[in-house]
Design an enzyme around this catalytic site. Structure first.
Site, PDB file in Angstrom:
ATOM      1  N   SER A  12       8.643   4.762   0.250  1.00 54.96           N
ATOM      2  CA  SER A  12       7.532   4.148  -1.122  1.00 54.96           C
ATOM      3  C   SER A  12       7.214   3.534  -2.288  1.00 54.96           C
ATOM      4  O   SER A  12       6.922   2.951  -3.278  1.00 54.96           O
ATOM      5  CB  SER A  12       6.019   3.593  -0.265  1.00 54.96           C
ATOM      6  OG  SER A  12       4.468   3.444  -0.789  1.00 54.96           O
ATOM      7  N   THR A  71       1.003  -1.137   0.277  1.00 57.92           N
ATOM      8  CA  THR A  71       0.171  -0.285   0.548  1.00 57.92           C
ATOM      9  C   THR A  71       1.405   1.196   0.123  1.00 57.92           C
ATOM     10  O   THR A  71       1.905   1.318   0.341  1.00 57.92           O
ATOM     11  CB  THR A  71      -0.900  -0.125   1.214  1.00 57.92           C
ATOM     12  OG1 THR A  71      -1.918   1.392   0.905  1.00 57.92           O
ATOM     13  CG2 THR A  71      -0.288  -0.396   2.517  1.00 57.92           C
ATOM     14  N   GLU A  72       0.396   1.792  -1.078  1.00 60.00           N
ATOM     15  CA  GLU A  72       1.934   3.511  -1.213  1.00 60.00           C
ATOM     16  C   GLU A  72       2.247   4.259   0.075  1.00 60.00           C
ATOM     17  O   GLU A  72       2.898   5.231  -0.139  1.00 60.00           O
ATOM     18  CB  GLU A  72       1.076   4.043  -2.842  1.00 60.00           C
ATOM     19  CG  GLU A  72      -0.132   4.118  -2.853  1.00 60.00           C
ATOM     20  CD  GLU A  72      -1.449   3.817  -3.386  1.00 60.00           C
ATOM     21  OE1 GLU A  72      -1.236   2.579  -3.021  1.00 60.00           O
ATOM     22  OE2 GLU A  72      -1.652   4.479  -3.710  1.00 60.00           O
ATOM     23  N   ASN A  73       1.300   3.909   1.011  1.00 60.90           N
ATOM     24  CA  ASN A  73       1.148   5.629   1.673  1.00 60.90           C
ATOM     25  C   ASN A  73       2.183   4.593   3.218  1.00 60.90           C
ATOM     26  O   ASN A  73       2.713   5.155   4.011  1.00 60.90           O
ATOM     27  CB  ASN A  73      -0.501   5.455   2.793  1.00 60.90           C
ATOM     28  CG  ASN A  73      -1.016   3.923   2.915  1.00 60.90           C
ATOM     29  OD1 ASN A  73      -1.174   3.138   2.195  1.00 60.90           O
ATOM     30  ND2 ASN A  73      -1.381   3.937   3.794  1.00 60.90           N
TER      31      ASN A  73
END
Lengths: 240, 225, 240, 225
Positions: C106, C64-66
């Site tokens: 990320s 998840t890019e966060n």
């Protein structure tokens, strides 16, 4: 404070001392000039010895570019851990509040302007603050740079520690570098055994302290530079 | 679960072919993947391009790899040392190519490769011999040199602990080039002192996520000493 | 395997199914096509539901890019931790082997090509694999992109899940985008309720599965594209 | 030892002047420095440029800062949300400037500012509306857009724990923008849940070294809830 002192034997004035400095005294002087709370990188060689004279009250944080902040003194005996070394590959110790990071983060810290002071050795420094300390320029020399160029452009202030003259008696503080450049317009102060020089884009080269029987005139003759005499005025920190 | 553990160094290095670019971690002895380097020498792939901070010391490890004639080119920041006689001799004889890169540019170029950056403007080296022939630019009054990513076919690194997925933690200044080299190679091979169970490493403290690691070989502390 | 099946009721051929797919069936099909051990980012919206159909044996690692790898299912009840959310800002859980990192790390992971597959929604996909999914292009729309452009160019394979037609009945698989582009030549596969399409630079658009009473001819008419019939040939994974 | 602890939010924010560029951490609620944002509203500096992933939600926090008319420009990746009505209204009325940046470019531009990179070529956004007017380049057959660093005067971030030197650790996905924003501002102000003694944080696990942190304000867990 603004009264001129011309008596070289006036021991109450740290800007005029009656003997040339030993390396230890140079290191001691550099250490004393580092403002409290500074983040500092000490180059390999003589600059490393500055750490011997930093006081606990100064709260100086030492950075080593191989990936650490909060470096402590050299490790001895059972303290030695081969995974804990400085940029000179000498085993060191860790102080409370230390942190580790990888090489890209370490050099980002440097290049991003987060170090207050780097103390480096030099072959030559120019009147414009250009630094030469990585390459003799000799035809058969194998070039090796390490972190020298990164430190030169990265630290907010670059202090150089060097003998003022070569073995042949030529000044290492020069109008223009003859050795290959490490970084342009980066050196802000030069500590030598005979004098301390501040370098500024606006005011040029100022002699801020003078040792032994050196005189401003003798320094002007040696360096061939139009030096400003700052030994008689109120000193400023000169630290940005 | 898929395990990346390999039984031996030789097996882990088996597909390194002639002409490969190989990054080797470590700064001094700290983080140096000694057993993987020895394995690379046994493996015998030739015409290698090696990326390391140095160019070998003494007569072992990287120096021995160079002495064996397996290295065509080395990309490093500090080749010349008091005990770099093997590199020095081969370089002076014109038997090895050298690209000297300022240490911070070396690190950032490795990071850029792993991060998918096409190139970047670095202030380091501007106006020096090491920027000759490179594109320069003045940005907001400051001078920069355009630097390119360094990609590798293989990275050989050393970490302290790994879980079976290849999540890694390092020890102190032995971290140095490991985390960035792991991201810059098509295949990353790591030697670790300890292999721990999945879930034993705190997710907050993992330095190299396992997706950057392809193969793990455990080298016990005793073998390292 | 290479025998042509034209009987839409042949339930033994997953490439010809006798009803159009529900969203759940689309998600199930996407999940089944993800190779074991893949690192996958599931976009906000319908793509998120793919996680419901991934099996433990697949060992898929969700990004998840966060700032997380090893994301687990949505959190419920006492599991909810406001510091542990996905890119859609929904509370999630952590699987063994998870790791956390900051935003630059990320997106470096994504941009550097370390994700195998991103599954995204779309307004339109072109025959060249161009993706439009961030901006309606409406004059009064406020642009908002989030991580869509990063995922489009970063993941090795971009799978799109969408209805094949708009409410007006126009094909969303098009020759050229009319919506603002998110990323060029990035989509490798499109899952719709009536067919699955593979997009390749060399062979163009291939229909690899077809559902309901859809035919290759009806898809060619709808899309206006020269589609290749891949429903009768041995499938390949098409995953790079 | 020098302590960076401040007694109050208001004191920590006192020198933020009109026209400042202020980065605000957080992604959704995770990592959002709620008390610092509220303090910024009380402080009343105007003409601000705000860097955040979003443009405010509901009627509190960043949305309220915008509603108060203190924000001249916002740099973010995702302004439009179901509850971004305050931003939407001011934007449509021409009362606030917007720079939309792909989230990964936003992160990398912030990182570049902290890392002293002059600019960099990113593949993200090539050929899109968000690259219009930007320099492009094809490198090894791939297309890139030149992106510039985003510097700030102040960063307001939230961390989990700090020691008195400002060494920080975060919690889970609340880490998000904190570590990079801390590096990109002249002055970084952090609100933390816990302040621990010097030496209590493991040096291996520190995410933000204290040299990036200027001021620390402790906000107890209860106040946050």
């Amino acid at each position: 404070m603004s009264t001129a002192h011309t008596d070289a034997a006036d021991r109450t004035n740290p800007r005029r001392i009656d003997h040339t400095l030993t390396r230890a005294e140079m290191a001691q002087r550099v250490a004393a000039d580092i403002p409290s709370g500074s983040v500092v990188n000490l180059g390999i060689g003589i600059p490393t010895s500055v750490s011997n004279y930093l006081t606990a009250e100064q709260d100086v944080i030492l950075h080593t570019e191989n990936g650490m902040l909060g470096m402590g003194p050299e490790a001895h005996g059972e303290e030695i851990d081969n995974d804990l070394i400085n940029a000179g590959k000498i085993p060191v110790t860790e102080l409370p509040g230390a942190s580790y990071f990888h090489h890209a983060d370490s050099f980002a810290m440097m290049r991003g302007g987060h170090l207050d002071i780097a103390v480096l050795g030099a072959f030559q420094v120019s009147a414009a603050g250009d630094l030469a300390n990585w390459h003799t320029g000799a035809a058969d020399a194998i070039p090796a740079v390490g972190g020298a160029m990164d430190l030169a452009v990265g630290a907010k202030n670059v202090f150089v520690m060097m003998e003022l003259t070569t073995k042949k008696g030529e000044s290492k503080l020069v109008d223009h570098l003859t050795y290959p450049v490490t970084g342009l317009a980066c050196v802000t102060r030069v500590y030598t055994e005979v004098a301390v020089f501040d370098i500024s884009k606006t005011t040029g080269v100022t002699v801020t302290a003078i040792f032994g029987d050196t005189t401003i005139d003798s320094l002007i003759t040696l360096t061939g530079l139009p030096l400003v005499d700052g030994t008689t005025t109120t000193p400023t920190t000169g630290i940005s | 679960m898929i395990s990346k553990l390999h039984d031996s160094v030789d097996e882990a290095l088996a597909d390194i072919r002639d002409g490969a670019t190989v990054m080797i971690g470590g700064f001094g002895q700290a983080g140096q993947p000694v057993e993987l380097i020895d394995g690379l020498i046994r493996h015998g792939a030739t015409d290698l391009t090696i990326v390391n901070n140095n160019a070998g010391n003494g007569e072992v490890g990287l120096a021995l790899l160079i002495k064996s004639g397996f290295v065509r080119k080395i990309i490093c920041s500090f080749p010349r040392q008091s005990d770099s006689q093997i590199f020095d001799a081969r370089y002076r004889a014109g038997l090895i190519e050298l690209e000297v890169v300022p240490q911070g540019n070396l690190a950032e170029r490795i990071r850029a490769a792993g991060a998918g950056i096409g190139s970047f403007f670095s202030p380091t080296g501007f106006g020096t011999l090491l920027a000759e022939g490179k594109e320069t630019r003045t940005i907001d009054g400051k001078n920069y040199v355009l630097e390119s990513p360094i990609h590798a076919d293989f990275s050989l690194i050393k970490a302290h602990q790994s879980d079976p997925m290849g999540n890694l933690v390092y020890r102190k200044t032995a971290r140095n080039f490991g985390p960035i080299m792991a991201t810059a190679a098509k295949t990353t091979i790591v030697q670790v002192t300890d292999v721990v169970d999945l879930g034993a490493l705190d997710p907050e403290n993992i330095i190299t996520p396992g997706i950057y690691v392809n193969r793990i070989v455990q080298i016990s502390q005793e073998a390292c000493a």
